[in-house]
Design an enzyme around this catalytic site. Structure first.
Site, PDB file in Angstrom:
ATOM      1  N   SER A 143       0.980  -1.457   0.110  1.00 21.77           N
ATOM      2  CA  SER A 143      -0.077   0.036   0.171  1.00 21.77           C
ATOM      3  C   SER A 143       0.922   1.201   0.234  1.00 21.77           C
ATOM      4  O   SER A 143       2.078   1.618  -0.889  1.00 21.77           O
ATOM      5  CB  SER A 143      -0.695  -0.208   0.740  1.00 21.77           C
ATOM      6  OG  SER A 143      -2.035   0.736   1.227  1.00 21.77           O
ATOM      7  N   GLU A 249      -1.831  -2.326  -8.435  1.00 19.15           N
ATOM      8  CA  GLU A 249      -2.526  -2.436  -7.173  1.00 19.15           C
ATOM      9  C   GLU A 249      -3.571  -1.009  -7.222  1.00 19.15           C
ATOM     10  O   GLU A 249      -2.717  -0.399  -6.803  1.00 19.15           O
ATOM     11  CB  GLU A 249      -2.535  -3.540  -6.710  1.00 19.15           C
ATOM     12  CG  GLU A 249      -1.852  -3.487  -5.912  1.00 19.15           C
ATOM     13  CD  GLU A 249      -1.744  -2.386  -3.994  1.00 19.15           C
ATOM     14  OE1 GLU A 249      -3.944  -2.712  -3.942  1.00 19.15           O
ATOM     15  OE2 GLU A 249      -1.820  -1.654  -3.377  1.00 19.15           O
ATOM     16  N   HIS A 319      -5.307  -5.352  -1.792  1.00 18.00           N
ATOM     17  CA  HIS A 319      -5.563  -5.071  -0.685  1.00 18.00           C
ATOM     18  C   HIS A 319      -6.675  -6.589  -0.806  1.00 18.00           C
ATOM     19  O   HIS A 319      -8.089  -5.738  -0.531  1.00 18.00           O
ATOM     20  CB  HIS A 319      -6.131  -3.874  -0.758  1.00 18.00           C
ATOM     21  CG  HIS A 319      -5.242  -2.631  -0.372  1.00 18.00           C
ATOM     22  ND1 HIS A 319      -4.403  -1.981  -1.217  1.00 18.00           N
ATOM     23  CD2 HIS A 319      -5.011  -1.678   0.425  1.00 18.00           C
ATOM     24  CE1 HIS A 319      -3.461  -1.306  -1.355  1.00 18.00           C
ATOM     25  NE2 HIS A 319      -4.341  -0.776   0.155  1.00 18.00           N
TER      26      HIS A 319
END
Length: 349
Positions: A143, A249, A319
């Site tokens: 992230s 992502e 995630h």
């Protein structure tokens, strides 16, 4: 648990000595400068850092400590772990100082962040990249931690790892992959696993992949969160991706925003010289328009299909659980039809 009972660093000079000068670095091609960290072993000390969002709840940190100890490792808290500056875990220089200290401490074998959130990009100018290069260690996270992975790999050649944060789920598949890559030093082949909910179906529904352009490619694996990565494009902390394999992502972004960020990468030339491309999961990424929207598939195909490079969509990266532990800055081979990423060698020494 009282704060004084947490393990602390007790060495490596004063706070001032840990702060790297604010000096711009030249973005480097990571291909010729690769450095591998040492593998983990039971009993190793691991530095716990908060490079981004503040650790607001003490209970969250206690959960991280339990997870790290269950891995057979000994957690050591950064001096500024409980600092707060608004939504950030303290001032930028202080968050960077914890990272610098852990890399300088020979007893620390790896760095694991409590969580992502926002703020890792802000510490990049204050990291001591010469120190990090001379003291290679495992750095793992995902992230917002994408900024650290990209910046440190790009500036030093150190192989870093897109994998669990401290507050990740740490379920069995996640732990198994973490151990195989970072403890055992295996050269793993990554692919989507059939989800348990589909085990009694005639067809696979979850974790499906789609080939954008068929083919195989070999190159350095680099990437992470699209929002974070697009935010450092044009800075000296964005690695040279020539001949690389880029994976992306994201989470909680409207499709038009995904399009905008991928357009930014395209206009900056990021897609021009790639050897291959992988689009992972975009969790909760739906349309946000009054009259119509492109689909997420259409956006990704629009940007990548004309490139003619091996590429696929739907990799189990993002995630979601289980989180794969992927080496960033290591050469891999991909097959866009089989949707596999094969490490060509161990990522650790």
């Amino acid at each position: 648990m009282q704060r004084r009972h947490f393990l602390r660093l007790s060495a490596w000079a004063t706070a001032g000595a840990a702060i790297a000068p604010l000096v711009p670095y030249r973005a480097m091609a990571i291909r010729g400068d690769r450095i591998k960290p040492a593998r983990l072993a039971a009993g190793d000390a691991v530095g716990i850092i908060s490079p981004a969002t503040a650790a607001f709840l003490r209970e969250d940190v206690e959960i991280v400590l339990e997870a790290v100890r269950a891995l057979g490792l000994e957690p050591v808290l950064g001096e500024h772990l409980f600092d707060r500056y608004g939504y950030l875990a303290g001032q930028d220089r202080d968050r960077a100082a914890d990272i610098n200290r852990f890399f300088a401490d020979p007893a620390i074998k790896a760095l694991i962040p409590v969580q992502g959130g926002w703020g890792s990009s802000r510490v990049l100018p204050y990291l001591d990249y010469d120190l990090i290069r001379e003291n290679p260690k495992i750095l793992v996270g995902f992230s917002d931690i994408t900024a650290l992975l990209m910046g440190i790999t790009g500036q030093t050649g150190l192989v870093t790892f897109h994998g669990p944060n401290g507050l990740s789920g740490w379920r069995s598949q996640e732990v198994d992959m973490f151990r195989r890559v970072l403890f055992n030093g295996e050269a793993v082949t990554f692919s989507n696993r059939l989800a348990g909910v589909d085990s009694d179906r005639l067809m696979q529904v979850s974790n499906r992949t789609q080939t954008i352009t068929a083919g195989q490619a070999r190159g350095m694996l680099v990437g992470g969160n699209l929002s974070v990565l697009s935010g450092i494009v044009g800075s000296p902390y964005m690695p040279d991706l020539t001949g690389g394999i880029l994976f992306l992502e994201d989470v909680g972004e409207s499709i038009y925003r995904i399009d905008r960020m991928m357009t930014q990468l395209a206009l900056a030339g990021v897609f021009d010289n790639l050897a291959g491309f992988i689009f992972g999961q975009c969790t909760r990424c739906g349309p946000d328009a009054d009259y119509g929207s492109l689909t997420l598939e259409e956006v990704v195909w629009d940007h990548l299909e004309p490139r003619g490079i091996p590429a696929w969509y739907g990799a189990a990266i993002g995630h979601l659980e289980p989180l794969l532990t992927l080496p960033v800055g290591l050469e891999v081979e991909i097959d866009a039809t089989a949707a596999t990423i094969q490490m060509t060698e161990s990522a650790v020494t």
